[in-house]
Each structure stands twice: as structure tokens, then as C-alpha cells.
Design a protein around this motif. Structure first.
Motif, mmCIF file in Angstrom:
data_model
loop_
_atom_site.group_PDB
_atom_site.id
_atom_site.type_symbol
_atom_site.label_atom_id
_atom_site.label_comp_id
_atom_site.label_asym_id
_atom_site.label_seq_id
_atom_site.Cartn_x
_atom_site.Cartn_y
_atom_site.Cartn_z
ATOM 1 N N ILE A 68 7.049 0.258 1.763
ATOM 2 C CA ILE A 68 7.908 0.914 2.753
ATOM 3 C C ILE A 68 8.603 -0.175 3.559
ATOM 4 O O ILE A 68 7.951 -1.061 4.112
ATOM 5 C CB ILE A 68 7.094 1.836 3.685
ATOM 6 C CG1 ILE A 68 6.523 3.023 2.888
ATOM 7 C CG2 ILE A 68 7.963 2.337 4.844
ATOM 8 C CD1 ILE A 68 5.641 3.956 3.705
ATOM 9 N N THR A 89 2.013 7.902 1.583
ATOM 10 C CA THR A 89 2.614 6.726 0.945
ATOM 11 C C THR A 89 2.316 5.403 1.659
ATOM 12 O O THR A 89 2.381 4.352 1.021
ATOM 13 C CB THR A 89 4.141 6.883 0.851
ATOM 14 O OG1 THR A 89 4.655 7.160 2.164
ATOM 15 C CG2 THR A 89 4.520 8.014 -0.084
ATOM 16 N N ILE A 131 13.724 8.612 0.209
ATOM 17 C CA ILE A 131 13.921 8.491 1.657
ATOM 18 C C ILE A 131 15.201 7.734 1.994
ATOM 19 O O ILE A 131 15.905 8.063 2.948
ATOM 20 C CB ILE A 131 12.685 7.792 2.264
ATOM 21 C CG1 ILE A 131 11.500 8.760 2.294
ATOM 22 C CG2 ILE A 131 12.971 7.267 3.659
ATOM 23 C CD1 ILE A 131 11.757 10.018 3.086
ATOM 24 N N HIS A 176 7.569 11.548 2.866
ATOM 25 C CA HIS A 176 7.921 10.580 1.824
ATOM 26 C C HIS A 176 7.398 11.057 0.471
ATOM 27 O O HIS A 176 7.999 10.766 -0.571
ATOM 28 C CB HIS A 176 7.339 9.209 2.190
ATOM 29 C CG HIS A 176 7.876 8.079 1.384
ATOM 30 N ND1 HIS A 176 7.415 6.802 1.484
ATOM 31 C CD2 HIS A 176 8.849 8.022 0.434
ATOM 32 C CE1 HIS A 176 8.069 6.008 0.641
ATOM 33 N NE2 HIS A 176 8.942 6.732 0.007
ATOM 34 N N VAL A 196 10.230 9.847 9.269
ATOM 35 C CA VAL A 196 9.521 9.942 7.987
ATOM 36 C C VAL A 196 8.025 10.146 8.201
ATOM 37 O O VAL A 196 7.393 9.442 8.993
ATOM 38 C CB VAL A 196 9.760 8.666 7.144
ATOM 39 C CG1 VAL A 196 8.866 8.657 5.906
ATOM 40 C CG2 VAL A 196 11.223 8.574 6.727
ATOM 41 N N ILE A 237 14.921 3.892 7.878
ATOM 42 C CA ILE A 237 14.000 4.776 8.604
ATOM 43 C C ILE A 237 14.090 4.481 10.102
ATOM 44 O O ILE A 237 13.930 3.334 10.527
ATOM 45 C CB ILE A 237 12.549 4.559 8.111
ATOM 46 C CG1 ILE A 237 12.443 4.893 6.620
ATOM 47 C CG2 ILE A 237 11.577 5.399 8.926
ATOM 48 C CD1 ILE A 237 11.127 4.457 5.985
ATOM 49 N N GLN A 279 15.236 0.986 3.928
ATOM 50 C CA GLN A 279 15.272 2.417 3.633
ATOM 51 C C GLN A 279 15.897 3.244 4.752
ATOM 52 O O GLN A 279 15.967 4.466 4.652
ATOM 53 C CB GLN A 279 13.849 2.923 3.330
ATOM 54 C CG GLN A 279 13.283 2.348 2.035
ATOM 55 C CD GLN A 279 11.810 2.683 1.833
ATOM 56 O OE1 GLN A 279 10.962 2.334 2.637
ATOM 57 N NE2 GLN A 279 11.511 3.369 0.755
ATOM 58 N N VAL A 282 7.731 12.362 -4.931
ATOM 59 C CA VAL A 282 8.237 11.407 -3.941
ATOM 60 C C VAL A 282 9.689 11.754 -3.602
ATOM 61 O O VAL A 282 10.490 12.055 -4.493
ATOM 62 C CB VAL A 282 8.148 9.963 -4.475
ATOM 63 C CG1 VAL A 282 8.881 8.991 -3.560
ATOM 64 C CG2 VAL A 282 6.677 9.552 -4.607
ATOM 65 N N ALA A 318 4.861 9.461 6.467
ATOM 66 C CA ALA A 318 4.393 8.607 5.366
ATOM 67 C C ALA A 318 2.887 8.764 5.125
ATOM 68 O O ALA A 318 2.232 7.830 4.654
ATOM 69 C CB ALA A 318 4.734 7.151 5.649
#
Lengths: 380, 78
Positions: A183, A177, A156, A145, A172, A190, A188, A153, A174
């Protein structure tokens, strides 16, 4: 000590984290091992943490939150449990060895094909490269991420859209982040979110996990005791038990749960805004120092990380001088990100990484700027 | 040993499922508690929800509302 190595681990934690861990050490039995008071206290603690993390990351189901000892374990579980012979994966030059080494091993041992999206000299990716590298056999994209070196960044959500349009999953990393930027797994796109507890989430070391979208099937990386289905010769099929063999780190999870509660009250947006302000202050402060080269792209979203070099000095020498002469903690060297350093042209020199947290102050940032200015002056 | 009474017992695939049902029952005043899995249900370990048999319908509704797929539902003297 002025602690500016938060990308490695956050040293200052909210007081509630230590308090929760001490309480857990003194009261918890073993989760999922019986129903006496101590065992149930542990089970409640673990379950509460699952619910808190599911809400925090917008994971649809608490039973799809899996606990691990760190994000490296999370990524190993995700990648080795999803990729088999004939599969391909797309990743990037931004990745940490926690992504790279599992991929290299899968390539060597299972014949998994791996393609890398290149980074330019500012550590940026071109999103069209993701599309270019996706093939019918590509099972997933695994992507950080935010770079642990430059702080750049990655969008994503955009990467997820590219993956899903071609029938691939998005995994991802992370590490840099989770806890410092909002998140939302669902918004997003994911499919598997890998996180660690001891960095931006401000929990203890030895904690981490995965959040898995419903319908994503990951084969177990390790098998063993689960406290259920004991006479079955195979690991239970159901999440989270499928991926959680052995005693969980209940004491650490208690601390992590307290940290998530603290962040929930604080608001991740507040952390993001503060770290962005500190990062901007530091970068602008060092930009005018002769001999300083800052790496990364600051035109867009950025994590609380600034990597730089002073002239052609060995990054280890600069970091050591900052520590010994000014009491400032930074991280030199390669940062377990070999492809990123190669892209930046810093393989030989490494870089000095400054990284901030919710508890970093403007005074600490200014002290680091002054120290660099003095070191640069000495260098003349 | 204690005097046995008729109980409704629900077993689960995972401890997380058991905790989800316990949380739901506590929030909605459904009686019962988590106990070790009786060997008559399955050899091995694990936990299950045990409630007075007259609360059977409320327990089953709680399991359903918690989104849990029960491994088994039993009526037994415990």
C-alpha cells in the motif's frame, strides 16, 4: 487446530510481537505523560511505531499517523470527522459494517447523503458507477481495498483518480490488505488510510490507526487528556494529538511496531505472493468437489480469502463440522457484510470463509480441501 | 535543588514534535534532553527540549531540519 480464519484475526504472530509486548508491559510508563525514563520509553516506542508505519504505508508525515484501538474506530473517526450536513458520500456494496453503520448513522443524524456502487453476483464493481454516483456535494468516496467476504480486490488507485477528478477525497478501508499487499498512499492517491493491527499486519488486537494525507482536516471524534495544552478547553489542533485523546495502547503499539519491522524485513510482496499461491491452491482444489459453490471473481487481483457454500447447507453447520470433526477454523455467517451477501444471493445461507496468512502451510490447505471433499461426500 | 544554568528551551505543540526533534538532535550530535515543560512557559503539562544556551543555534537548526514548527523558543535559568 488448522487456523483458516485470518481475515478475522491472525492467530499466529511473529515471535518478536509477543516479546516486544512483554518487554513493554514490564518497562513502559505512559507516553506523553512526563519525562521520566518510563514515560520517555513509552514516548519513544509510540514515536518509533509512527515512523515505521509512515514508511510502511508511504504516509508523508509520521505525525499524521494516528493510533486507534481498531479499524472500526479509525473509520468512525474519519467519516464522522469529515462528513457534515449537506455532504454526500459514495461507498460500495462490498463494505463491512465498520463502514456501513457509521454511514447509516451519519445519514440519520446529520442528513448525510449516501450512494452505493452496486456489486454483481460475483462481487465485482463497475468503476463507471463511481463516476455516475459522484455529485457536486460528494465529499468523499469510502471504499474497501478488498472485500472481507469474497476477497475481490478493488483498484484503489483508479477509484482515487475518479474521486480527485471531481474534488472528492478517498478514504480506504484496508482491513484485509494492510500487511498482505503493498500500500502506497502517495502512489495510490489515498487521502485517509484506515488500518487495523491484528490482521495482516500480524500485530496484537486493540491496535489500529489512520494515516492522513497532509491538508486533510478531520474533526476529533473524542476529546480529553493529551498530556499537552492542558489548560486549553478544546482539543489541540495539531495531529496526531487532535485525534488521540486518552492513554494510548503503548503495549499493543510496541507489538504492532515489532510486527511492522518483521514485515518490512520479509517484504509485503512475499506475503502477497504466498497468500495468492495458497488461495489459488485451495480454490482449484475445491472447484471440482460436487456441491461446492465458490463466490467471488478470481480473474484479477485477490486477497487470501475464499468464501463458499456446500450445497444448500447452513454455513454455520458446515463451519461447525469443519471445526468439530477436522479441527479446521473457518468463519460462517454474514461476516458483517450484509450488502455483499445480498449481492451474492447468500443472505439466508451465509457462507463459509477460508482465509490464509503468511504462516498458513500448503499441508493445511490440502487438509481443508480433503475435509470439504469428505463433507460433500457425506452430503450425498 | 540543582544549580541553575542558562538554557535554551524549545516548546512544542505535540509530543510527536518533541520526539521528532529529540530524534534529529540525537542523530546529529546536538546537545540537550527532553524535560517537563516549565510552568514559567506554560501552566499544564507537556515536554520541551532543554539545551545549554551556547547550543542555541544548533538546536534551532535541528528544529528547522526536523520539519517541526516550534511553539516557542526561550532563554532561561533552569
Amino acid at each position: 487446530m488448522i487456523y483458516l480464519d485470518n481475515a478475522a484475526t491472525t492467530l499466529k504472530k511473529p515471535p518478536c510481537v509477543g516479546e516486544a509486548m512483554l518487554r513493554a508491559l514490564q518497562t513502559l510508563g505512559n507516553s506523553s505523560r512526563g519525562t521520566h525514563t518510563g514515560a520517555l520509553d513509552a514516548a519513544h516506542t509510540v514515536y518509533g511505531a509512527r515512523c515505521a508505519l509512515a514508511e510502511f504505508f508511504h504516509c508523508p508525515r509520521p505525525d499524521h499517523v494516528i493510533f486507534t484501538s481498531n479499524i472500526t474506530e479509525s473509520l468512525n473517526i474519519a467519516l464522522s470527522g469529515l462528513l457534515g450536513p449537506g455532504d454526500r458520500a459514495v461507498s460500495t456494496d462490498l463494505e463491512h459494517n465498520s463502514v456501513l453503520r457509521p454511514l447509516y448513522r451519519l445519514a440519520a443524524e446529520r442528513g448525510v447523503g449516501v450512494d452505493f456502487v452496486p456489486a454483481d453476483r460475483q462481487g465485482r464493481v463497475d468503476y463507471e458507477d463511481f463516476e455516475r454516483l459522484l455529485r457536486p456535494e460528494t465529499k468523499l468516496i469510502v471504499c474497501t481495498h478488498a472485500s472481507n467476504l469474497t476477497g475481490n480486490v478493488v483498484d484503489i488507485k483508479h477509484v482515487g483518480e475518479i474521486a480527485h477528478a471531481r474534488g472528492a477525497l478517498l478514504v480506504v478501508d484496508a482491513a484485509q490488505t494492510a500487511g498482505t499487499r503493498p500500500i502506497d498512499m502517495q502512489a495510490q492517491g489515498i487521502d485517509v488510510l484506515c488500518f487495523t493491527g491484528h490482521k495482516g499486519l500480524m500485530g496484537p488486537q486493540g491496535t489500529g490507526g489512520l494515516c492522513i494525507r497532509e491538508g486533510v482536516e478531520i474533526k476529533p471524534f473524542k476529546v480529553g487528556g493529551t498530556g499537552v495544552q492542558s489548560y486549553s478547553e478544546t482539543q489541540p489542533e495539531q495531529y496526531p494529538t487532535r485525534l488521540e485523546a486518552g492513554t494510548l495502547n503503548g503495549h499493543g503499539i510496541a507489538g504492532l511496531s515489532a510486527a511492522v519491522g518483521y514485515l518490512k524485513e520479509l517484504g509485503t510482496e512475499a506475503v502477497e505472493a504466498k497468500e495468492a499461491a495458497l488461495t489459488r491452491r485451495f480454490r482449484e482444489g475445491v472447484a471440482s468437489i460436487p456441491g461446492v459453490t465458490v463466490y467471488g471473481d478470481f480473474s484479477g487481483e485477490h486477497a487470501g480469502i475464499v468464501a463458499l457454500n456446500l450445497r444448500d447447507y447452513d454455513s454455520g453447520e458446515v463451519s461447525d463440522a469443519l471445526s468439530e470433526d477436522y479441527g479446521i477454523a473457518t468463519r460462517p455467517g454474514a461476516h458483517c457484510a450484509p450488502r455483499m451477501h445480498e449481492a451474492l444471493g447468500t443472505k439466508e445461507q451465509g457462507a463459509v470463509r477460508f482465509s490464509f496468512s503468511w504462516f498458513t502451510t500448503e499441508e493445511e490447505v490440502d487438509a481443508a480441501i480433503r475435509a470439504l471433499r469428505e463433507l460433500a461426500s457425506d452430503a450425498r | 535543588m540543582r544549580e541553575k544554568t542558562l538554557r535554551t528551551v524549545v516548546s512544542f505543540h505535540t509530543t510527536t514534535d518533541a520526539l521528532a526533534v529529540e530524534t534529529h538532535c540525537a542523530a546529529h550530535g546536538v546537545p540537550g534532553r527532553l524535560i517537563p515543560l516549565p510552568t514559567i512557559i506554560s501552566a499544564g503539562c507537556g515536554m520541551c527540549w532543554s539545551a545549554p544556551d551556547e547550543a542555541r543555534e544548533a538546536v534551532l537548526a535541528a528544529v528547522r531540519d526536523a520539519g517541526v514548527d516550534a511553539e516557542g523558543v526561550y532563554q532561561m535559568l533552569l
